[in-house]
Design a protein around this motif. Structure first.
Motif, PDB file in Angstrom:
ATOM      1  N   ILE A  62       0.821  -1.206   0.000  1.00  0.00           N
ATOM      2  CA  ILE A  62       0.000   0.000   0.000  1.00  0.00           C
ATOM      3  C   ILE A  62       0.861   1.264   0.000  1.00  0.00           C
ATOM      4  CG2 ILE A  62      -1.750   1.305   1.287  1.00  0.00           C
ATOM      5  CD1 ILE A  62      -2.681  -1.428   2.433  1.00  0.00           C
ATOM      6  N   ALA A  63       1.901   1.282   0.855  1.00  0.00           N
ATOM      7  CA  ALA A  63       2.764   2.462   0.955  1.00  0.00           C
ATOM      8  C   ALA A  63       3.500   2.705  -0.357  1.00  0.00           C
ATOM      9  CB  ALA A  63       3.756   2.288   2.099  1.00  0.00           C
ATOM     10  N   GLY A  64       3.923   1.636  -1.006  1.00  0.00           N
ATOM     11  CA  GLY A  64       4.591   1.779  -2.298  1.00  0.00           C
ATOM     12  C   GLY A  64       3.651   2.367  -3.334  1.00  0.00           C
ATOM     13  N   ALA A  65       2.379   1.958  -3.299  1.00  0.00           N
ATOM     14  CA  ALA A  65       1.384   2.499  -4.223  1.00  0.00           C
ATOM     15  C   ALA A  65       1.122   3.977  -3.936  1.00  0.00           C
ATOM     16  CB  ALA A  65       0.084   1.708  -4.102  1.00  0.00           C
ATOM     17  N   HIS A  66       1.090   4.330  -2.648  1.00  0.00           N
ATOM     18  CA  HIS A  66       0.930   5.736  -2.242  1.00  0.00           C
ATOM     19  C   HIS A  66       2.056   6.581  -2.859  1.00  0.00           C
ATOM     20  CE1 HIS A  66      -0.110   8.673   1.240  1.00  0.00           C
ATOM     21  NE2 HIS A  66       0.655   9.306   0.371  1.00  0.00           N
ATOM     22  N   ASP A  67       3.273   6.133  -2.699  1.00  0.00           N
ATOM     23  CA  ASP A  67       4.424   6.863  -3.232  1.00  0.00           C
ATOM     24  C   ASP A  67       4.389   6.923  -4.752  1.00  0.00           C
ATOM     25  OD1 ASP A  67       6.823   8.299  -2.578  1.00  0.00           O
ATOM     26  OD2 ASP A  67       7.985   6.596  -3.344  1.00  0.00           O
TER      27      ASP A  67
END
Length: 352
Positions: A62-67
């Motif tokens: 999820i965090a990678g997608a946010h970035d």
């Protein structure tokens, strides 16, 4: 209580020490549903620290997608990396992310202009999601090519609840449910058959090649309005799936709040999406199938027979079911006007 607070702050400081900021103050904002957020004052402004009860590998996805969205220019708050370059932190069943705090105006479902902007934002979200290559350690999640299985499972559960309802002949909720059960089961079967016409399979293949994803729980709770435009305050979750899933969730959620399916409004909102990220007529057929499936009806029936809303009495359950029946009944005109509506959307006539 004071000792517990001291222990919490001590623990949070150990988490925050991994970030390149001087911590000035920590304030609890909210704690519910396995997620806790704190406001953190630093030497570089106010941040939000979120703790989620999920495996770190899932948070990494999820965090990678946010970035990825931020780097592709979407209006979303920056997410911070640790001093060693990690996008998130994790320990056992808990994960942490840190991002900027942003302030703006509230966005509400009953404001048509704001909702049109949200649909345009959703279109940009789906464009910006393309090309995401998550870290190899990520725990990915996908619903692509699983719609048939999901539809069948929900229909089986609905049929099972129909049998259960028949054993409660004096129960008012069950009597109302049984009046519409066969109609909704038929709607679900029609939607399932519509997936076999080829459009769903082709769109799924395209999405896999594009490496795009959807938010899966598109809700205004994650937005604020800055300078008249939507701004995403956080990315709660994602999954590999068709963009139409987000559109279906948004439309159903809005119409449930309005207690009626407003076809003219739906056309305006989809026209706002179309202006940014045009869909093909075949892709709209997939959206129509997903809108025909009685998700809202299945959901309230599921909640009732599993007693998920413990604070609800019978009157509230019956009111909720009546509301959803009103929405689903009034949606049928929209579903039967596929050609006319899609033609209107493609010609940019939404709202005229």
């Amino acid at each position: 209580m004071e000792q517990q607070h001291t222990q919490d702050i001590s623990y949070l400081n150990r988490v925050l020490q991994f970030y390149p900021f001087d911590i000035l103050d920590i304030h609890l904002i909210e704690s519910r549903s396995g997620r806790t957020t704190w406001e953190v004052k630093t030497n570089e402004g106010e941040k939000i620290l979120k703790q989620a009860q999920m495996k770190p590998r899932r948070m990494l996805f999820i965090a990678g997608a946010h970035d990825h969205l931020y780097k592709n220019g979407l209006a979303i708050t920056p997410i911070h990396k640790t001093s060693s370059g990690a996008i998130c932190l994790g320990a056992k069943d808990f994960s942490y992310v840190l991002y900027d705090k942003v302030a703006g105006n509230e966005m509400i479902y009953y404001n048509k202009d704001q909702m049109k902007k949200i649909f345009a934002f959703a279109a940009q979200f789906h464009i910006s999601s393309k090309g995401y290559v998550p870290a190899s350690e990520s725990k990915k999640r996908s619903r692509l090519d699983k719609w048939h299985k999901l539809y069948r499972w929900k229909l089986q559960e609905l049929a099972g609840n129909k049998q259960l309802a028949q054993s409660y002949p004096e129960d008012e909720f069950s009597k109302l449910f049984l009046m519409y059960a066969d109609k909704m089961l038929e709607r679900g079967q029609n939607a399932l058959r519509a997936l076999d016409n080829g459009q769903y399979e082709q769109w799924t293949k395209n999405s896999i090649e594009e490496r795009s994803y959807c938010q899966q729980d598109f809700t205004l709770a994650r937005f604020t309005e800055i300078d008249g435009n939507p701004f995403m305050r956080e990315l709660h979750s994602i999954t590999y799936d068709l963009p139409s899933r987000d559109l279906r969730i948004l439309l159903n959620k809005l119409m449930k709040k309005l207690s009626v399916w407003d076809t003219d409004l739906a056309v305006e909102l989809l026209s706002s999406y179309e202006a940014v990220n045009p869909l093909t007529p075949d892709q709209y057929k997939v959206l129509w199938a997903d809108l025909e499936f009685p998700y809202l009806f299945c959901s309230i029936i599921h909640k009732y027979y599993l007693s998920q809303k413990r604070s609800w009495g019978n009157e509230k359950y019956i009111w909720a079911l009546q509301n959803i029946i009103a929405v689903e009944d009034s949606k049928e005109q929209f579903l039967h006007q596929y050609r006319e509506i899609v033609s209107s959307i493609k010609e940019g006539k939404g709202g005229e």
